[in-house]
Design an enzyme around this catalytic site. Sequence first.
Site, mmCIF file in Angstrom:
data_model
loop_
_atom_site.group_PDB
_atom_site.id
_atom_site.type_symbol
_atom_site.label_atom_id
_atom_site.label_comp_id
_atom_site.label_asym_id
_atom_site.label_seq_id
_atom_site.Cartn_x
_atom_site.Cartn_y
_atom_site.Cartn_z
ATOM 1 N N LEU A 1 -4.557 -49.779 -7.169
ATOM 2 C CA LEU A 1 -5.224 -48.481 -7.058
ATOM 3 C C LEU A 1 -6.495 -48.435 -7.905
ATOM 4 O O LEU A 1 -7.466 -47.791 -7.525
ATOM 5 C CB LEU A 1 -4.280 -47.357 -7.486
ATOM 6 N N GLY A 2 -6.454 -49.094 -9.050
ATOM 7 C CA GLY A 2 -7.629 -49.060 -9.907
ATOM 8 C C GLY A 2 -7.457 -49.901 -11.150
ATOM 9 O O GLY A 2 -6.339 -50.212 -11.563
ATOM 10 N N GLY B 1 -8.901 -49.941 -15.095
ATOM 11 C CA GLY B 1 -9.651 -49.237 -16.121
ATOM 12 C C GLY B 1 -9.928 -50.113 -17.319
ATOM 13 O O GLY B 1 -9.728 -51.327 -17.295
ATOM 14 N N SER B 2 -10.379 -49.473 -18.390
ATOM 15 C CA SER B 2 -10.770 -50.231 -19.575
ATOM 16 C C SER B 2 -9.588 -50.909 -20.243
ATOM 17 O O SER B 2 -9.754 -51.944 -20.893
ATOM 18 C CB SER B 2 -11.465 -49.305 -20.578
ATOM 19 N N LYS C 1 1.347 -48.157 -13.923
ATOM 20 C CA LYS C 1 0.215 -48.626 -14.728
ATOM 21 C C LYS C 1 0.697 -49.653 -15.740
ATOM 22 O O LYS C 1 1.663 -49.418 -16.467
ATOM 23 C CB LYS C 1 -0.465 -47.454 -15.442
ATOM 24 N N ASP D 1 -12.777 -37.074 -18.255
ATOM 25 C CA ASP D 1 -13.067 -37.951 -17.109
ATOM 26 C C ASP D 1 -12.887 -37.192 -15.790
ATOM 27 O O ASP D 1 -12.303 -37.718 -14.835
ATOM 28 C CB ASP D 1 -12.153 -39.176 -17.158
#
Length: 273
Positions: free
Chosen positions: A33-34, A36-37, A56, A149
């Site tokens: 899905l994504g 990130g940092s 996650k 965000d």
Amino acid sequence: MFAWLRNIYESWIDYPKQPGDLLSGRYCVRSLLGMGSYGLTYLCLDRHSGQEVAVKLPRPSKRAQAVQLLQREAHIMRKMEHPFIPKLLEIDQHSDGMYMVMEYVSGMTLEELIFEQERSFTEQECIVYILELMERVLHVHERGYIHRDIRIPNVIHREGKPYLIDFGLALAVGERQEDVFTEAMLEKRAPERQDVAFYSDLYDVGHFMLFMLYSSYEPQPDQPPGSWQEELMLSQPVRHILERLFQIRPRYEHSRQFMQELEEALLQLEVNP
């Protein structure tokens, strides 16, 4: 040379899980899905419940720092408890390390809604939608946090309602990002978004609102590009609100101030459409 080698190493060690991979013997990966940092988020099928969930994992290249930030994000999500914010389902260890399981919110982003579904918004429709989004943002603020965000990818449109997702950058009021995130994880932010304060989230909401208003914009032939004040034919109340959100005029110090002016603007537009 060292930076190049580090990037190669991080790309290799952070290589995403593949569809069909099984996490903790329970969550079957469907897609990424994504990234990130400090974390990678996957759409997974929970083999126990049969439901789709978002899982996650910390980025291996970020080591213990990523695990700490994932635990921190889970702690924040536990405090939210809102029907239009994904619910934290579980945070636990598996053979490869820590993982966090959340409700998966399927739907469309505003960008997809406008460009793929060809949806446009009038000023009134925009205000109604932003008021609904702000009810979620106010909920976050009243629990002592700044989301930090509120961008198009983090607002999911589902069955006509906005869902606020991704608390990976959230900070408590009074916290400094330098005390939570490493220098490599810190993003360059506009001066209006630097402070960990309510008005920095409202600045983001202003850009979200402006994107909605541009959905009805039709440039004239040979019209040179200009500022939003020049391009958009806005009512005085909406223009005034945007100028406060962007801190051109005195900024809003609290979400309730902003929401009150939105409601007043909506009443004016209903009386004088």
